[in-house]
Write a protein that holds these residues in place. Sequence first.
Motif, PDB file in Angstrom:
ATOM      1  N   ALA A   1      20.651  48.418   9.332  1.00  0.00           N
ATOM      2  CA  ALA A   1      21.876  49.152   9.044  1.00  0.00           C
ATOM      3  C   ALA A   1      22.369  48.779   7.652  1.00  0.00           C
ATOM      4  N   ALA A   2      22.559  49.796   6.815  1.00  0.00           N
ATOM      5  CA  ALA A   2      22.952  49.559   5.431  1.00  0.00           C
ATOM      6  C   ALA A   2      24.410  49.925   5.206  1.00  0.00           C
ATOM      7  N   SER A   3      25.048  49.211   4.307  1.00  0.00           N
ATOM      8  CA  SER A   3      26.407  49.539   3.891  1.00  0.00           C
ATOM      9  C   SER A   3      26.542  49.246   2.406  1.00  0.00           C
ATOM     10  N   GLY A   4      27.416  49.989   1.767  1.00  0.00           N
ATOM     11  CA  GLY A   4      27.641  49.801   0.336  1.00  0.00           C
ATOM     12  C   GLY A   4      26.804  50.692  -0.556  1.00  0.00           C
ATOM     13  N   PHE A   5      25.880  51.418   0.035  1.00  0.00           N
ATOM     14  CA  PHE A   5      25.062  52.371  -0.704  1.00  0.00           C
ATOM     15  C   PHE A   5      24.438  53.318   0.321  1.00  0.00           C
ATOM     16  N   PHE A   6      23.787  54.365  -0.168  1.00  0.00           N
ATOM     17  CA  PHE A   6      23.163  55.325   0.735  1.00  0.00           C
ATOM     18  C   PHE A   6      21.648  55.135   0.724  1.00  0.00           C
ATOM     19  N   ILE A   7      21.080  55.019   1.912  1.00  0.00           N
ATOM     20  CA  ILE A   7      19.641  54.732   2.006  1.00  0.00           C
ATOM     21  C   ILE A   7      18.796  55.869   1.459  1.00  0.00           C
ATOM     22  N   ASN A   8      19.316  57.096   1.480  1.00  0.00           N
ATOM     23  CA  ASN A   8      18.499  58.210   1.005  1.00  0.00           C
ATOM     24  C   ASN A   8      18.502  58.313  -0.522  1.00  0.00           C
ATOM     25  N   THR A   9      19.164  57.381  -1.186  1.00  0.00           N
ATOM     26  CA  THR A   9      19.112  57.311  -2.645  1.00  0.00           C
ATOM     27  C   THR A   9      18.336  56.079  -3.104  1.00  0.00           C
ATOM     28  N   SER A  10      17.730  55.379  -2.166  1.00  0.00           N
ATOM     29  CA  SER A  10      17.057  54.121  -2.492  1.00  0.00           C
ATOM     30  C   SER A  10      15.693  54.062  -1.838  1.00  0.00           C
ATOM     31  N   LEU A  11      14.816  53.291  -2.444  1.00  0.00           N
ATOM     32  CA  LEU A  11      13.532  52.986  -1.825  1.00  0.00           C
ATOM     33  C   LEU A  11      13.797  51.905  -0.782  1.00  0.00           C
ATOM     34  N   MET A  12      13.454  52.182   0.446  1.00  0.00           N
ATOM     35  CA  MET A  12      13.681  51.241   1.539  1.00  0.00           C
ATOM     36  C   MET A  12      12.339  50.731   2.034  1.00  0.00           C
ATOM     37  N   ARG A  13      12.259  49.415   2.273  1.00  0.00           N
ATOM     38  CA  ARG A  13      10.991  48.809   2.673  1.00  0.00           C
ATOM     39  C   ARG A  13      11.213  47.779   3.764  1.00  0.00           C
ATOM     40  N   TRP A  14      10.204  47.622   4.593  1.00  0.00           N
ATOM     41  CA  TRP A  14      10.142  46.537   5.566  1.00  0.00           C
ATOM     42  C   TRP A  14       9.044  45.575   5.117  1.00  0.00           C
ATOM     43  N   TYR A  15       9.392  44.301   5.105  1.00  0.00           N
ATOM     44  CA  TYR A  15       8.438  43.241   4.820  1.00  0.00           C
ATOM     45  C   TYR A  15       8.368  42.323   6.036  1.00  0.00           C
ATOM     46  N   ARG A  16       7.331  41.526   6.075  1.00  0.00           N
ATOM     47  CA  ARG A  16       7.242  40.490   7.096  1.00  0.00           C
ATOM     48  C   ARG A  16       6.606  39.247   6.487  1.00  0.00           C
ATOM     49  N   GLN A  17       6.968  38.121   7.075  1.00  0.00           N
ATOM     50  CA  GLN A  17       6.380  36.865   6.640  1.00  0.00           C
ATOM     51  C   GLN A  17       6.164  35.968   7.841  1.00  0.00           C
ATOM     52  N   ALA A  18       4.915  35.597   8.035  1.00  0.00           N
ATOM     53  CA  ALA A  18       4.549  34.672   9.098  1.00  0.00           C
ATOM     54  C   ALA A  18       4.493  33.257   8.534  1.00  0.00           C
ATOM     55  N   PRO A  19       4.671  32.250   9.377  1.00  0.00           N
ATOM     56  CA  PRO A  19       4.623  30.867   8.893  1.00  0.00           C
ATOM     57  C   PRO A  19       3.332  30.565   8.158  1.00  0.00           C
ATOM     58  N   GLY A  20       3.469  30.009   6.969  1.00  0.00           N
ATOM     59  CA  GLY A  20       2.301  29.625   6.190  1.00  0.00           C
ATOM     60  C   GLY A  20       1.604  30.762   5.479  1.00  0.00           C
TER      61      GLY A  20
ATOM     62  N   SER B   1      11.914  41.626   7.515  1.00  0.00           N
ATOM     63  CA  SER B   1      13.103  41.779   6.670  1.00  0.00           C
ATOM     64  C   SER B   1      13.143  43.169   6.057  1.00  0.00           C
ATOM     65  N   CYS B   2      14.342  43.663   5.937  1.00  0.00           N
ATOM     66  CA  CYS B   2      14.583  44.961   5.323  1.00  0.00           C
ATOM     67  C   CYS B   2      14.943  44.751   3.854  1.00  0.00           C
ATOM     68  N   ASN B   3      14.422  45.619   3.017  1.00  0.00           N
ATOM     69  CA  ASN B   3      14.680  45.536   1.574  1.00  0.00           C
ATOM     70  C   ASN B   3      15.108  46.896   1.050  1.00  0.00           C
ATOM     71  N   ALA B   4      16.097  46.868   0.168  1.00  0.00           N
ATOM     72  CA  ALA B   4      16.536  48.091  -0.506  1.00  0.00           C
ATOM     73  C   ALA B   4      16.389  47.915  -2.006  1.00  0.00           C
ATOM     74  N   HIS B   5      15.676  48.837  -2.625  1.00  0.00           N
ATOM     75  CA  HIS B   5      15.550  48.835  -4.088  1.00  0.00           C
ATOM     76  C   HIS B   5      16.470  49.929  -4.601  1.00  0.00           C
ATOM     77  N   VAL B   6      17.575  49.501  -5.207  1.00  0.00           N
ATOM     78  CA  VAL B   6      18.630  50.421  -5.603  1.00  0.00           C
ATOM     79  C   VAL B   6      18.627  50.591  -7.112  1.00  0.00           C
ATOM     80  N   VAL B   7      18.599  51.833  -7.562  1.00  0.00           N
ATOM     81  CA  VAL B   7      18.733  52.145  -8.981  1.00  0.00           C
ATOM     82  C   VAL B   7      20.110  52.749  -9.183  1.00  0.00           C
ATOM     83  N   VAL B   8      20.886  52.151 -10.065  1.00  0.00           N
ATOM     84  CA  VAL B   8      22.224  52.661 -10.306  1.00  0.00           C
ATOM     85  C   VAL B   8      22.126  53.986 -11.061  1.00  0.00           C
ATOM     86  N   THR B   9      22.693  55.024 -10.496  1.00  0.00           N
ATOM     87  CA  THR B   9      22.588  56.369 -11.052  1.00  0.00           C
ATOM     88  C   THR B   9      23.065  56.402 -12.499  1.00  0.00           C
ATOM     89  N   GLY B  10      22.233  57.010 -13.361  1.00  0.00           N
ATOM     90  CA  GLY B  10      22.611  57.166 -14.749  1.00  0.00           C
ATOM     91  C   GLY B  10      22.394  55.944 -15.614  1.00  0.00           C
TER      92      GLY B  10
END
Length: 121
Positions: A22-41, A94-103
């Motif tokens: 769940a995102a707040s503070g920006f709109f997900i449809n204006t950003s590249l959204m990614r899921w990452y994962r990290q296992a121990p080691g 983990s969820c990641n959002a890559h946000v580019v500030v418009t303009g």
Amino acid sequence: VQLVESGGGLVQPGGSLRLSCAASGFFINTSLMRWYRQAPGKERELVAAITSTSGSRSHGDSVKGRFTISRDNAKNTVYLQMNSLKPEDTAVYSCNAHVVVTGTTMEYDYWGQGTQVTVSS
């Protein structure tokens, strides 16, 4: 900007889970959204991505055909549907959002706190 993941837990091999981001503070449809994962080691691994405007989706080879990324713009939420789970899928997701500030040329990466997924019998 805030990203809050949920939906992780313990599941048996072959089972399913759906993660939410769940995102707040920006709109997900204006950003590249990614899921990452990290296992121990292990290094962090890109699991899936969905682009901003077109909503094109891509999935890592290790999860292709089993996991699906999607988004609900009205809820400003990104999902990761995980089916046919295997023990090797165990990781913190983990969820990641890559946000580019418009303009501008300013770009930012935001992360959620992560949610544990454990696949075990």
